[in-house]
Design an enzyme around this catalytic site. Structure first.
Site, PDB file in Angstrom:
ATOM      1  N   GLY A  28     -11.283  58.071 -21.285  1.00  0.00           N
ATOM      2  CA  GLY A  28      -9.862  58.361 -21.474  1.00  0.00           C
ATOM      3  C   GLY A  28      -9.580  59.602 -22.299  1.00  0.00           C
ATOM      4  N   LYS A  59     -13.060  67.337 -21.411  1.00  0.00           N
ATOM      5  CA  LYS A  59     -14.208  67.009 -20.560  1.00  0.00           C
ATOM      6  C   LYS A  59     -15.125  68.228 -20.400  1.00  0.00           C
ATOM      7  CE  LYS A  59     -11.512  63.540 -18.139  1.00  0.00           C
ATOM      8  NZ  LYS A  59     -11.906  62.493 -19.094  1.00  0.00           N
ATOM      9  N   HIS A  80      -9.249  75.397 -32.852  1.00  0.00           N
ATOM     10  CA  HIS A  80      -8.562  74.582 -33.870  1.00  0.00           C
ATOM     11  C   HIS A  80      -9.448  74.211 -35.061  1.00  0.00           C
ATOM     12  CE1 HIS A  80      -5.053  74.233 -31.385  1.00  0.00           C
ATOM     13  NE2 HIS A  80      -5.676  73.571 -30.435  1.00  0.00           N
ATOM     14  N   ASP A  92      -3.974  80.272 -24.855  1.00  0.00           N
ATOM     15  CA  ASP A  92      -3.962  78.811 -24.752  1.00  0.00           C
ATOM     16  C   ASP A  92      -2.530  78.350 -25.029  1.00  0.00           C
ATOM     17  OD1 ASP A  92      -4.373  75.998 -25.977  1.00  0.00           O
ATOM     18  OD2 ASP A  92      -6.445  76.496 -25.489  1.00  0.00           O
ATOM     19  N   HIS A 107      -1.691  75.982 -26.932  1.00  0.00           N
ATOM     20  CA  HIS A 107      -1.621  75.587 -28.341  1.00  0.00           C
ATOM     21  C   HIS A 107      -1.858  76.797 -29.249  1.00  0.00           C
ATOM     22  CE1 HIS A 107      -2.852  71.897 -26.130  1.00  0.00           C
ATOM     23  NE2 HIS A 107      -1.910  71.363 -26.898  1.00  0.00           N
ATOM     24  N   ASP A 146      -4.896  75.482 -20.455  1.00  0.00           N
ATOM     25  CA  ASP A 146      -3.870  74.428 -20.525  1.00  0.00           C
ATOM     26  C   ASP A 146      -2.463  75.026 -20.459  1.00  0.00           C
ATOM     27  OD1 ASP A 146      -4.178  75.589 -22.999  1.00  0.00           O
ATOM     28  OD2 ASP A 146      -4.589  73.740 -24.087  1.00  0.00           O
ATOM     29  N   ARG A 158      -2.650  68.563 -17.652  1.00  0.00           N
ATOM     30  CA  ARG A 158      -2.460  67.183 -18.129  1.00  0.00           C
ATOM     31  C   ARG A 158      -1.770  67.120 -19.494  1.00  0.00           C
ATOM     32  NH1 ARG A 158      -7.619  63.088 -19.019  1.00  0.00           N
ATOM     33  NH2 ARG A 158      -6.519  61.479 -20.190  1.00  0.00           N
TER      34      ARG A 158
END
Length: 482
Positions: free
Chosen positions: A27, A31, A141, A176, A178, A264, A270
């Site tokens: 979950g 990945k 990060h 990115d 973020h 992302d 996602r």
């Protein structure tokens, strides 16, 4: 600063076949398998012929503590799923457990990610390549003594520290979705690294990256943040990225660039909420490449893994200045890319909440800040510290032509355009794509009925040989650094 269009530049690429085996847990959106999917796709596009491919060394604790604290790295080396109960206090202290879980091979995963980025920086420093690529890196990060946002070791900071041994000024760009908080924090008070981040801001992880965060002390005005709202599309992104980066290049005048290509920010991610296509995302790579500076390209976020593989494969082709077809070649993960089996994706119909007025206002504020910069700072260069990786031995020109060359040497060779036929159709029947993949499925049963057992046996043997070929090719590409 001079810009060039379509200049072919030497590219080297770092990949370890083990990286896809690491698993954050059931979950979990991160990945590492996406790196293997990317590698497999670019192999089947034939891009491996045009660049040098290396297997990264595993970065050791000494390399990591050039930035991270000793006790944090010692903790990462020691923690395992079977001894977590002994480390509960330290897990809290180092923010390991939820977003950043303990999983089998955690430290080795960090070693490979970091090893590729540091080795890339060394290659650029020695002028042995123009562009270096490590899709397993870009974990922006991670903090000095803390894991954060799926990142444990900040390979970017370590690569920039390596570049600073040879370069007076290094520019870091982050596309990115973020904010690149870990990298900004590491260089917040220096004028030798400028960090530029384009990111979603407002009730969104990590919550930093305000327009007013501009750096401190000697680093004041050397942090540039472009906060964005949901739904930004290709057109709007290009309209802000190009002028801001042109002004940054003019004012800061870096001699090397690190580009974090987190995917992302693509439509349909996602965890993301932007609406960029792969072409829109890659335009940033193309634009930065046009300044003709030594460039390190890194991965980062990206949680719809079929699109991550598409994006980073296409951006590898952009780095190589090579056009690749929209029709995906058959590959080990072909079924992931259905139902269309195409390279490029379409934007969604989500609303772009970034109005022209909003984007213009932010852009003007950033320009005002950039005008506050003194002329590109001069740095008194001292004796160059030792490289993180020992120099490779052996000169190819001096090798005996009658002797068999090592796998390492042969894999570093780049094929000339004329060395292969125009067709990429390897093996009989050509390279498989979506149409003959579907056709094959339809006629398979009819064929089997018609063939006698002896013929069937021959075909099975032939197919087996074909299946083994790509895997062997993949192994060939993974070269150990001397």
């Amino acid at each position: 600063m001079a810009q060039t269009q379509g200049t072919k530049r030497k590219v080297c690429y770092y990949y370890d076949g083990d990286v896809g085996n690491y698993y954050y847990g059931q979950g979990h959106p991160m990945k590492p398998h996406r790196i293997r999917m990317t590698h497999n796709l670019l192999l089947n596009y034939g891009l491996y012929r045009k660049m040098e491919i290396y297997r990264p060394h595993k970065a050791n604790a000494e390399e990591m503590t050039k930035y991270h604290s000793d006790d944090y790295i010692k903790f990462l080396r020691s923690i395992r799923p079977d001894n977590m109960s002994e480390y509960s206090k330290q897990m809290q202290r180092f923010n390991v457990g939820e977003d950043c879980p303990v999983f089998d091979g955690l430290f080795e995963f960090c070693q490979l990610s970091t090893g590729g980025s540091v080795a890339s920086a060394v290659k650029l420093n020695k002028q042995q390549t123009d562009i270096a690529v490590n899709w397993a890196g870009g974990l922006h990060h991670a903090k000095k003594s803390e894991a954060s946002g799926f990142c444990y070791v900040n390979d970017i900071v370590l690569a920039i520290l390596e570049l600073l041994k040879y370069h007076q000024r290094v520019l870091y760009i982050d596309i990115d979705i973020h904010h690149g908080d870990g990298v900004e924090e590491a260089f917040y008070t220096t004028d030798r690294v400028m960090t530029v981040s384009f990111h979603k801001y407002g009730e969104y992880f990590p919550g930093t990256g305000d327009l007013r965060d501009i750096g401190a002390g000697k680093g004041k005005y050397y942090a540039v943040n472009y906060p964005l709202r949901d739904g930004i599309d290709d057109e709007s992104y290009e309209a802000i990225f190009k002028p801001v980066m042109s002004k940054v290049m003019e004012m800061f005048q870096p001699s090397a660039v690190v580009l974090q290509c987190g995917s992302d920010s693509l439509s349909g991610d996602r965890l993301g909420c932007f609406n960029l296509t792969i072409k829109g995302h890659a335009k940033c790579v193309e634009f930065v490449k046009s300044f003709n500076l030594p460039m390190l390209m890194l991965g980062g976020g990206g949680y719809t893994i079929r699109n991550v593989a598409r994006c980073w494969t296409y951006e590898t082709a952009v780095a190589l200045d090579t056009e690749i077809p929209n029709e995906l070649p058959y590959n080990d993960y072909f079924e992931y890319f259905g139902p269309d089996f195409k390279l490029h994706i379409s934007p969604s119909n989500m609303t772009n909440q970034n109005t022209n007025e909003y984007l213009e206002k932010i852009k003007q504020r950033l320009f005002e800040n950039l005008r506050m910069l003194p002329h590109a700072p001069g740095v008194q260069m001292q004796a160059i510290p030792e490289d993180a990786i020992p120099e490779e031995s052996g000169d190819e020109d001096e090798e005996d032509p009658d002797k068999r060359i090592s796998i390492c040497s042969s894999d570093k060779r780049i094929a000339c355009e004329e060395e292969f036929s125009d067709s990429d159709e390897e093996g009989e029947g050509g390279r498989k794509n979506s149409s003959n993949f579907k056709k094959a499925k339809r006629v398979k049963t009819e064929d089997e009925k018609e063939k006698d057992p002896e013929e069937k046996k021959e075909v099975t043997e032939e197919e087996k040989t074909k299946e083994e070929k790509p895997e062997a090719k993949g192994v060939k590409e993974e070269v150990k650094l001397a």
